[in-house]
Design a protein around this motif. Structure first.
Motif, PDB file in Angstrom:
ATOM      1  N   SER A 150       0.817  -1.207   0.000  1.00 53.57           N
ATOM      2  CA  SER A 150       0.000   0.000   0.000  1.00 53.57           C
ATOM      3  C   SER A 150       0.852   1.259   0.000  1.00 53.57           C
ATOM      4  O   SER A 150       0.340   2.374   0.170  1.00 53.57           O
ATOM      5  CB  SER A 150      -0.932  -0.016   1.220  1.00 53.57           C
ATOM      6  N   SER A 199      -4.991   0.911   2.958  1.00 50.67           N
ATOM      7  CA  SER A 199      -4.739  -0.347   3.658  1.00 50.67           C
ATOM      8  C   SER A 199      -5.770  -1.362   3.194  1.00 50.67           C
ATOM      9  O   SER A 199      -6.970  -1.181   3.418  1.00 50.67           O
ATOM     10  CB  SER A 199      -4.834  -0.164   5.174  1.00 50.67           C
ATOM     11  N   THR A 201      -6.428  -4.277   4.316  1.00 50.84           N
ATOM     12  CA  THR A 201      -7.159  -4.872   5.434  1.00 50.84           C
ATOM     13  C   THR A 201      -7.733  -3.834   6.396  1.00 50.84           C
ATOM     14  O   THR A 201      -8.666  -4.107   7.131  1.00 50.84           O
ATOM     15  CB  THR A 201      -6.201  -5.754   6.256  1.00 50.84           C
ATOM     16  N   THR A 204      -3.773  -2.819   9.676  1.00 48.91           N
ATOM     17  CA  THR A 204      -2.316  -2.756   9.807  1.00 48.91           C
ATOM     18  C   THR A 204      -1.897  -1.694  10.819  1.00 48.91           C
ATOM     19  O   THR A 204      -2.257  -0.516  10.686  1.00 48.91           O
ATOM     20  CB  THR A 204      -1.698  -2.476   8.419  1.00 48.91           C
ATOM     21  N   GLU A 346       8.524 -11.538  -0.779  1.00 45.16           N
ATOM     22  CA  GLU A 346       7.332 -11.900  -0.006  1.00 45.16           C
ATOM     23  C   GLU A 346       6.591 -13.037  -0.731  1.00 45.16           C
ATOM     24  O   GLU A 346       5.941 -13.866  -0.102  1.00 45.16           O
ATOM     25  CB  GLU A 346       6.404 -10.683   0.165  1.00 45.16           C
TER      26      GLU A 346
HETATM   27  O1  F6P Z   1       3.597  -7.203   5.343  1.00 44.73           O
HETATM   28  C1  F6P Z   1       2.469  -7.941   5.080  1.00 44.73           C
HETATM   29  C2  F6P Z   1       1.416  -7.194   4.334  1.00 44.73           C
HETATM   30  O2  F6P Z   1       0.237  -7.910   4.464  1.00 44.73           O
HETATM   31  C3  F6P Z   1       1.748  -6.965   2.864  1.00 44.73           C
HETATM   32  O3  F6P Z   1       1.533  -8.073   2.079  1.00 44.73           O
HETATM   33  C4  F6P Z   1       0.880  -5.799   2.557  1.00 44.73           C
HETATM   34  O4  F6P Z   1       1.227  -5.202   1.354  1.00 44.73           O
HETATM   35  C5  F6P Z   1       1.132  -4.950   3.769  1.00 44.73           C
HETATM   36  O5  F6P Z   1       1.202  -5.882   4.826  1.00 44.73           O
HETATM   37  C6  F6P Z   1       0.111  -3.883   4.044  1.00 44.73           C
HETATM   38  O6  F6P Z   1      -1.163  -4.417   4.269  1.00 44.73           O
HETATM   39  P1  F6P Z   1      -2.458  -3.538   4.234  1.00 44.73           P
HETATM   40  O7  F6P Z   1      -2.600  -2.944   2.872  1.00 44.73           O
HETATM   41  O8  F6P Z   1      -3.572  -4.474   4.559  1.00 44.73           O
HETATM   42  O9  F6P Z   1      -2.329  -2.448   5.252  1.00 44.73           O
END
Ligand code: F6P
Length: 520
Positions: A150, A199, A201, A204, A346
């Motif tokens: 991101s 993000s 998810t 984070t 990764e």
């Molecule tokens: O480091 C793991 C990870 O899940 C990556 O694959 C991803 O790009 C990053 O964290 C950020 O995740 P998110 O976009 O959900 O905040």
């Protein structure tokens, strides 16, 4: 159609490659070039505005066909189709892998089309000043808040396409390091700054902490109702974004079938679209799509990502090379390697195969590098005269953007001089002492691209995406999950509570206990 799960080392092709390796392993590239004057021409491939020279590799004429046999025997074609047809090939997460469908304009899923339209009109409003900040002023600065996929993709592309940028200044905040946030906010005017919280998810820690800090900073002068004009989000987790206080109309959706490290083609690329305009963003996608077609349709022996992947496997699994270097001869591509490190490491840093067994062969390569010519004055010494075998990709553009021929000629001259020195070394020249001996015979690929444009950049990024996918297929690993980053995230919750409470009783070992004591 099921995703193939073949142990590569059990194939006939692997056996043939092992036998072949014993025959050719000590052959020097200098000899191969001397024996075959057409080698450079024969091992070159033109596609679109790309020219790949892979002749400076430790391969004989038999090697590539044997590697192609390996690709066939592990059913690479079937695997490619499974990905493009949207099968659940990310089996450990139960997801399809659809980043290529984000850039296939003939068959865009309706939700992707709608999101692109939203990005287009939003970018245009911000760029043209129709989108106003809370005091009625136009936006001048954009801050992308995200980490990993991101952050790295949009940041890399915005820098790579700096030549095409408009007046908006775009900054990137990723690290949970509070000093990073404060430095990034320095000099910003709340009335004219837009924050893009990215993000997938929306769980984070780094991104949520940074977003919260920035929100508090913003609210020092503005009020809650003003947040809507200054904060937008990109996420799959619409509920969490709304809970954070973001207006539903300010959310740009993405989908779980887009992996974070492959997401710059989605709304994660909003900062790109803001920085260079939507039309350039679309050209980036078009360029990637052109590479998708090349990858999906070309014979393996004429297929740039497949050839690069097979050569990499040749060094990794037969020569025992541990790492690969990437050197773009363009300062614009300063962040390409960091971006590719996430994509490649990764994805392929795995040691359990698709049948659930621990692998007994080497998988993911370590990728590193930096821009040329700078790298020549830094780590090239080790590639030239060190003890390690480091296959290196050289990337260069035939034309510069500002057209300064004197610089451009020197830049290109250095690029070819390096691959020439790595190949030839001091072979067949007399050297007065051992310290000056260059063995040469160091493998390189040279990718010569006409010009750095959004389109060619899209193709270049997609090329490496497909390369890593091919490697994952051959190594029989799942390239699209990333369980390896989860444990650290989980443990950080415990270490945070130990630091905050100054209580180490739940910390499992004396090293971490001592460290935490010293931190307080
Ligand atoms: O480091 C793991 C990870 O899940 C990556 O694959 C991803 O790009 C990053 O964290 C950020 O995740 P998110 O976009 O959900 O905040």
């Amino acid at each position: 159609m099921s995703f193939p799960k073949t142990d590569p080392t059990q194939t006939k092709a692997w056996k043939n490659l092992s036998d072949h390796f014993e025959v050719v392993k000590n052959v020097k590239m200098q000899e191969l070039f001397a024996q075959d004057l057409e080698r450079g021409k024969e091992m070159g491939l033109t596609w679109d505005d790309f020219y790949l020279d892979y002749s400076k590799n430790r391969i004989s004429k038999e090697t590539l066909p044997l590697l192609v046999d390996l690709a066939n025997e592990v059913h690479l074609k079937k695997a490619i189709e499974a990905q493009f047809q949207g099968e659940i090939i990310n089996e450990t997460e139960g997801r399809a892998v659809g980043h290529t469908s984000l850039r296939n304009f003939d068959q865009l899923p309706s939700e992707v089309k709608a999101t692109l339209e939203k990005m287009k009109s939003f970018s245009s409003d911000v760029i043209h000043g129709t989108w106003k900040g809370y005091t009625g002023k136009a936006i001048t600065h954009v801050v992308n808040v995200g980490i990993g996929g991101s952050d790295l993709g949009p940041d890399m592309v915005c820098e790579a396409l700096a030549y095409y940028r408009n007046h908006l200044e775009v900054r990137f905040v990723s690290n949970v390091d509070g000093d990073h946030v404060m430095e990034s906010l320095k000099g910003l005017d709340r009335e004219t700054t837009l924050f893009v919280i990215v993000s997938k998810t929306f769980t984070t820690q780094e991104t949520l902490t940074n977003a919260q800090t920035i929100r508090e900073w913003f609210l020092k002068n503005a009020s809650e109702k003003d947040v809507a004009q200054h904060f937008v989000a990109v996420s799959t987790n619409l509920q969490a974004v709304t809970d954070f206080g973001m207006a539903p109309e300010n959310i740009f959706p993405m989908w779980d079938w887009v992996g974070g490290r492959f997401s710059l083609w989605s709304a994660v690329g909003l900062s790109i679209s803001l920085s260079v305009g939507y039309d350039h963003f679309e050209q980036l996608l078009e360029g990637a799509h052109a590479m998708d077609i090349h990858f999906r349709k070309s014979e393996f022996s004429q297929n740039i990502p497949v050839i690069l992947a097979l050569l990499s496997i040749w060094y990794n699994n037969f020569y025992g090379a541990e790492s690969e270097c990437i050197v773009p001869y363009s300062q614009y591509l300063n962040k390409l390697v960091a971006y590719l490190q996430q994509g490649i490491m990764e994805s392929n840093g795995k040691s359990v195969d698709r049948n659930g067994h621990t692998v007994h062969y080497q998988t993911g390569t370590i990728v590193w590098g930096s821009t040329g010519t700078n790298a020549q004055h830094a780590f090239f010494q080790l590639i030239h005269q060190g003890t390690k075998l480091i296959p290196t990709d050289f990337i260069a553009f035939r034309e510069s953007l500002y057209g300064n021929l004197d610089h451009q000629n020197k830049l290109l001259a250095n690029c070819v001089a390096q691959t020439e020195a790595l190949l030839q070394g001091t072979y067949s020249t007399s050297v007065d002492n051992n310290f000056k001996v260059f063995e040469g015979n160091k493998p390189t690929n040279t990718l010569l691209i006409k010009k750095l444009t959004p389109y060619s950049l899209g193709s270049l990024i997609a090329m490496y995406e497909h390369k890593l996918f091919v490697q994952g297929v051959i190594w029989n690993i799942y390239s699209y999950d990333q369980w390896g980053v989860e444990l650290g995230k989980k443990l950080a919750k415990g270490t945070l509570s130990a630091i905050e409470s100054n209580d180490i009783s739940n910390v499992s070992n004396s090293s971490t206990q001592e460290l935490i004591k010293k931190m307080n």
